[in-house]
Every structure is written in structure tokens, then in C-alpha cells.
Scaffold this active site. Structure first.
Site, PDB file in Angstrom:
ATOM      1  N   CYS A  86      54.737  55.297  21.244  1.00  0.00           N
ATOM      2  CA  CYS A  86      53.522  54.816  21.906  1.00  0.00           C
ATOM      3  C   CYS A  86      52.511  55.959  22.018  1.00  0.00           C
ATOM      4  O   CYS A  86      51.988  56.415  21.019  1.00  0.00           O
ATOM      5  CB  CYS A  86      53.866  54.192  23.254  1.00  0.00           C
ATOM      6  SG  CYS A  86      52.560  53.107  23.902  1.00  0.00           S
ATOM      7  N   HIS A 203      58.374  50.237  22.303  1.00  0.00           N
ATOM      8  CA  HIS A 203      59.301  51.068  23.061  1.00  0.00           C
ATOM      9  C   HIS A 203      60.760  50.645  22.853  1.00  0.00           C
ATOM     10  O   HIS A 203      61.244  49.726  23.513  1.00  0.00           O
ATOM     11  CB  HIS A 203      58.985  50.976  24.559  1.00  0.00           C
ATOM     12  CG  HIS A 203      57.666  51.557  24.935  1.00  0.00           C
ATOM     13  ND1 HIS A 203      57.518  52.865  25.319  1.00  0.00           N
ATOM     14  CD2 HIS A 203      56.429  51.009  24.980  1.00  0.00           C
ATOM     15  CE1 HIS A 203      56.246  53.102  25.595  1.00  0.00           C
ATOM     16  NE2 HIS A 203      55.564  51.993  25.397  1.00  0.00           N
ATOM     17  N   GLU A 205      63.240  52.421  23.864  1.00  0.00           N
ATOM     18  CA  GLU A 205      63.962  52.892  25.054  1.00  0.00           C
ATOM     19  C   GLU A 205      63.984  51.864  26.176  1.00  0.00           C
ATOM     20  O   GLU A 205      64.743  52.013  27.141  1.00  0.00           O
ATOM     21  CB  GLU A 205      63.356  54.219  25.549  1.00  0.00           C
ATOM     22  CG  GLU A 205      62.030  54.116  26.284  1.00  0.00           C
ATOM     23  CD  GLU A 205      60.814  54.092  25.376  1.00  0.00           C
ATOM     24  OE1 GLU A 205      59.686  54.260  25.886  1.00  0.00           O
ATOM     25  OE2 GLU A 205      60.990  53.891  24.157  1.00  0.00           O
TER      26      GLU A 205
END
Length: 227
Positions: A86, A203, A205
Site C-alpha cells: 500500500c 493488504h 497482512e
């Protein structure tokens, strides 16, 4: 592999990234303040998401001038591993470590939603736990994720097989409807020529534990841990 996470003023995803890395690596990553230049002993440098320096000028433009970025560039030039997610992708582009730029989303709106990514190649340190053509879910949360590059750069990325991920639907079909931010050729993530730097907008994660709603992103961190 020892990981370090770079923190700039305004970055806000470092804890999410640390959780993902620790879950796969079994050790806590080192936190690297943007004014530090000593990254000795770190194999993987991660630049997480957020709003570095409040996104003034352009997203990532000020962060790209921070002292640590010279060390990050030298690390990448020597074949070290770098992951930018990002805002991290925006910073890598602004620093010239990866080509292209991230522009305002085509809708001119901040997008915060699930999306699907198709793996374009699975023979890299980042994607080795996926299969080529596999589609996985990730979380999109950005206002400036519209990947842009001139035609010559886009053609080079395609010819050198440096597009790592594309926006797709659940079935893996690359369609205009699945390309929510309007990125050129539906590009969601790109690799450096030596395949050791990856920048991507969504993302992974955010999906590394069932309590988060899924584990689609965990293979990326497991692949890094296995390197």
C-alpha cells in the site's frame, strides 16, 4: 531470515505487519525508524501501509526522501529483499526502486473493501506458497492505488514477467469490474528485475488468522519465512 519494518510518521499498519511476520517467522521483526540508516543484519525490509507524512505532496513522496531510503535502495541494489504494501508500494515507486506511479483511484474515492488477486507467477520468494493462476482474497484500503506507467514500461513489465499480481474476480477472470481502482492492465503488484522487491497495493497482512476472517494472505509470509 530476519525482517525489519520501516516506520515513518503517519504509518499506521506496522503492528498488523508485525503480527503477520511473527506468525510465520516465529520471531519479532525489528522496528526501523525512518531517520535510522543502520539496517545491518536485516534480510527483509518491509515498508507497511498508512499515510506517511500525511500524504502531503504525493503519497510516499516525502517518505521517499527519508534517510533510511538510501539504505533501503542500497539493500535492494545488493540483492536484499524488500516488500512494500500500500503506502509502502507508493514509497518504493517514489524512490525509484520500482517503476511507475500510484495515482488517485479512478472513482476518486477511498476504497476499503475485499478484493481478489490472481497470482501471475509462483516462482518467487514472495509467491512460492501459491500457484500460478491461483486467486486469493486481500483487503483493499487506499485512495491512491491506481497503478500507472507509460506503455513502454508496461510492455517491459509484461515481457519480463514482472507483474506479480492482478486484480481479478473470484474465478480468476481479469475484468474491468474487478479492477476497482482502475490500475493499468489490472496490475496490483510488481516485481523488480531480480525478483527480490515486491510492491503491491492490497493488504495480505489483514488475512493471516481465522479471527481476521481468513488466512488467504498467510502463504506470502510463510513463503518468505521458508526462504
Amino acid at each position: 531470515m530476519k525482517a525489519g519494518i520501516v516506520i515513518f510518521p503517519g504509518i499506521n499498519r506496522e503492528r498488523d505487519m508485525a503480527i503477520a511476520l511473527e506468525a510465520s517467522f516465529g520471531t519479532k521483526p525489528r522496528m526501523l525508524w525512518h531517520k535510522d540508516t543502520d539496517i545491518a543484519g536485516v534480510d527483509l525490509i518491509v515498508i507497511p501501509g498508512g499515510f506517511s507524512f500525511g500524504d502531503y505532496l504525493r503519497c510516499g513522496a516525502m517518505a521517499a526522501q527519508s534517510p533510511i531510503m538510501q539504505a533501503v535502495k542500497a539493500h535492494a541494489d545488493k540483492g536484499g529483499y524488500v516488500l512494500g504494501v500500500c503506502n509502502g508500494f507508493q514509497i518504493l515507486a517514489e524512490a525509484g526502486i520500482l517503476p511507475g506511479a500510484l495515482l488517485r483511484n479512478a472513482s476518486l474515492r477511498f476504497l476499503s473493501m475485499n478484493c481478489h488477486l490472481r497470482v501471475e507467477r509462483a516462482d518467487t520468494i514472495f509467491t512460492g506458497r501459491y500457484q500460478t493462476g491461483q486467486t486469493f482474497q486481500a483487503i483493499m484500503a487506499h485512495g491512491d492505488g491506481n497503478y500507472f506507467a507509460d506503455d513502454a514500461t508496461l510492455d517491459r513489465l509484461e515481457s519480463e514477467n514482472l507483474v506479480a499480481l492482478r486484480y481479478a474476480d473470484r474465478t480468476g477472470a481479469v475484468t474491468p469490474e474487478a479492477n476497482l481502482n482502475g490500475s493499468a492492465r489490472s496490475i496490483a503488484g510488481i516485481l523488480s528485475p531480480n525478483l527480490r522487491v515486491l510492491g503491491l497495493m492490497p493488504h495480505p497482512e489483514d488475512l493471516v488468522d481465522p479471527l481476521m476472517g481468513g488466512t488467504d494472505g498467510k502463504p506470502l509470509f510463510d513463503a518468505l519465512a521458508a526462504a
